[in-house]
Design a protein around this motif. Sequence first.
Motif, PDB file in Angstrom:
ATOM      1  N   LEU A 142       0.824  -1.209   0.000  1.00 13.30           N
ATOM      2  CA  LEU A 142       0.000   0.000   0.000  1.00 13.30           C
ATOM      3  C   LEU A 142       0.862   1.265   0.000  1.00 13.30           C
ATOM      4  O   LEU A 142       0.558   2.235  -0.706  1.00 13.30           O
ATOM      5  N   LEU A 143       1.935   1.253   0.780  1.00 14.84           N
ATOM      6  CA  LEU A 143       2.809   2.420   0.840  1.00 14.84           C
ATOM      7  C   LEU A 143       3.462   2.693  -0.512  1.00 14.84           C
ATOM      8  O   LEU A 143       3.470   3.836  -0.995  1.00 14.84           O
ATOM      9  N   VAL A 144       3.993   1.637  -1.126  1.00 14.69           N
ATOM     10  CA  VAL A 144       4.632   1.803  -2.432  1.00 14.69           C
ATOM     11  C   VAL A 144       3.614   2.206  -3.493  1.00 14.69           C
ATOM     12  O   VAL A 144       3.858   3.101  -4.308  1.00 14.69           O
ATOM     13  N   GLY A 145       2.441   1.560  -3.467  1.00 12.35           N
ATOM     14  CA  GLY A 145       1.425   1.860  -4.463  1.00 12.35           C
ATOM     15  C   GLY A 145       0.897   3.276  -4.367  1.00 12.35           C
ATOM     16  O   GLY A 145       0.859   4.007  -5.364  1.00 12.35           O
ATOM     17  N   LEU A 146       0.504   3.677  -3.159  1.00 14.83           N
ATOM     18  CA  LEU A 146      -0.043   5.024  -2.982  1.00 14.83           C
ATOM     19  C   LEU A 146       1.014   6.095  -3.250  1.00 14.83           C
ATOM     20  O   LEU A 146       0.730   7.121  -3.894  1.00 14.83           O
ATOM     21  N   THR A 147       2.235   5.854  -2.775  1.00 15.59           N
ATOM     22  CA  THR A 147       3.300   6.828  -3.002  1.00 15.59           C
ATOM     23  C   THR A 147       3.611   6.964  -4.485  1.00 15.59           C
ATOM     24  O   THR A 147       3.824   8.079  -4.983  1.00 15.59           O
ATOM     25  N   SER A 148       3.623   5.844  -5.199  1.00 15.90           N
ATOM     26  CA  SER A 148       3.933   5.881  -6.630  1.00 15.90           C
ATOM     27  C   SER A 148       2.879   6.655  -7.408  1.00 15.90           C
ATOM     28  O   SER A 148       3.209   7.468  -8.276  1.00 15.90           O
ATOM     29  N   VAL A 149       1.610   6.420  -7.065  1.00 14.18           N
ATOM     30  CA  VAL A 149       0.529   7.107  -7.786  1.00 14.18           C
ATOM     31  C   VAL A 149       0.622   8.617  -7.570  1.00 14.18           C
ATOM     32  O   VAL A 149       0.552   9.409  -8.529  1.00 14.18           O
ATOM     33  N   ILE A 150       0.789   9.034  -6.317  1.00 14.72           N
ATOM     34  CA  ILE A 150       0.852  10.468  -6.028  1.00 14.72           C
ATOM     35  C   ILE A 150       2.126  11.079  -6.594  1.00 14.72           C
ATOM     36  O   ILE A 150       2.122  12.203  -7.107  1.00 14.72           O
ATOM     37  N   TRP A 151       3.236  10.320  -6.538  1.00 11.52           N
ATOM     38  CA  TRP A 151       4.496  10.830  -7.081  1.00 11.52           C
ATOM     39  C   TRP A 151       4.394  11.054  -8.586  1.00 11.52           C
ATOM     40  O   TRP A 151       4.901  12.061  -9.103  1.00 11.52           O
ATOM     41  N   VAL A 152       3.746  10.157  -9.287  1.00 10.55           N
ATOM     42  CA  VAL A 152       3.588  10.313 -10.742  1.00 10.55           C
ATOM     43  C   VAL A 152       2.782  11.566 -11.063  1.00 10.55           C
ATOM     44  O   VAL A 152       3.121  12.330 -11.968  1.00 10.55           O
TER      45      VAL A 152
END
Length: 396
Positions: free
Chosen positions: A21-31
């Motif tokens: 969840l941390l990697v997924g949510l961070t990746s989406v917002i970072w993009v």
Amino acid sequence: MRFGLLDRYILKIAAVATVILLVGLTSVIWVTQALREVDLITGKGQTVVIFFTVTLLSLPALIAGIAPVALFMATLYTLNKLNSDSELIVMNATGVAPKRLTRPFLVLTLATAALVGWMSVSVMPAGFRALRDLITMIRADFVANVVKEGQFVALDSGVTFHYRERSGQALLGIFMQDRRDPNQPAIYIAERGQTAEADGNSFLMLEKGTIQRESRDRNSSSIISFERYALNLSALSGDSDGAGGGDGDKVIYKPRERTTWALLTQDKNEPYYKIQEGRFRAELHNRLSAPLYPIAFMLVAFAVLGEARTTRQGRAVAIQLAILLVGAIRIGAYAAWTASVRSGFAVVLLYVLPLVTIAVSASMIAFGARARAVLDRLTDSLAAPFLAISARWRRS
């Protein structure tokens, strides 16, 4: 605290869910944030390496904000999975108390709180400071190599730059308008100028020109002539908090760009501090209180779903209740952080919100059956209107 097979099993499920969840949510917002910086390549002539460096420096702030939410969602997922697979029922039947199951979650929560604390106290301000320095370098490179002759371009919000022609490394016929302070706009005009580096800062060295300043409060203006003038590009910041100064002054870092130790030992006589004392206060206490929120969010999830539930409706309502509570805490924390800029009393709320949540949730977990009865009555009362509407809809 000795870890058994059951603890390792639960910890594995919760930890994997938290990381995903941390990697997924961070990746989406970072993009989504990275897409806003595409102008670095298309408009300011920077390389892909600079582009990724600028966007990656915002990751510590994203991780610090998303990690508590990821832990909360992972706790809900783990408890719901254990309940759906009837594992919680079996554990309760064999005499494993709900508060006994908090052990693996507490280990994961303490690790998450340590990560959030490290990011907030150390890594995040260092990242913002490095980002400020990198943007200074980009701005100097933009002025020296990218801006074309005869064009009016925006260096930052409120700062417009223009030069007539280039002669070797020198820029001729320089015009710059600084409207960041609407009450005191300034216009710089110089016959020539050239970028230079000194003490880690980028300067635009102007020769033979004038500075025209207007004071709209007093309806007056002044013109200053100079032979040589060093304009600090590091001080050109598009922010509205007044950081950075100008007129060749040494760059002034904003509160979020300063180390935590610098905030703790802040010089009370610094002019910028006197103007922005509230921002310094809010930034410091926001960092120090950040590790409390992962603990509060996990305990809320566990207090709501920590015991076995035999009905799907009961679980769904409990999950919704937990999401509402965490959402309210997060909104309250943001409101307290905003209010603490203006009021020192609001700082207390940054600590009171998570600490009260921790105390109430821990009490519900500790007292078990009594707290469960209260929670069940609350969820039943919340679910009753929806069940009535659903029944009417089916009959019709």
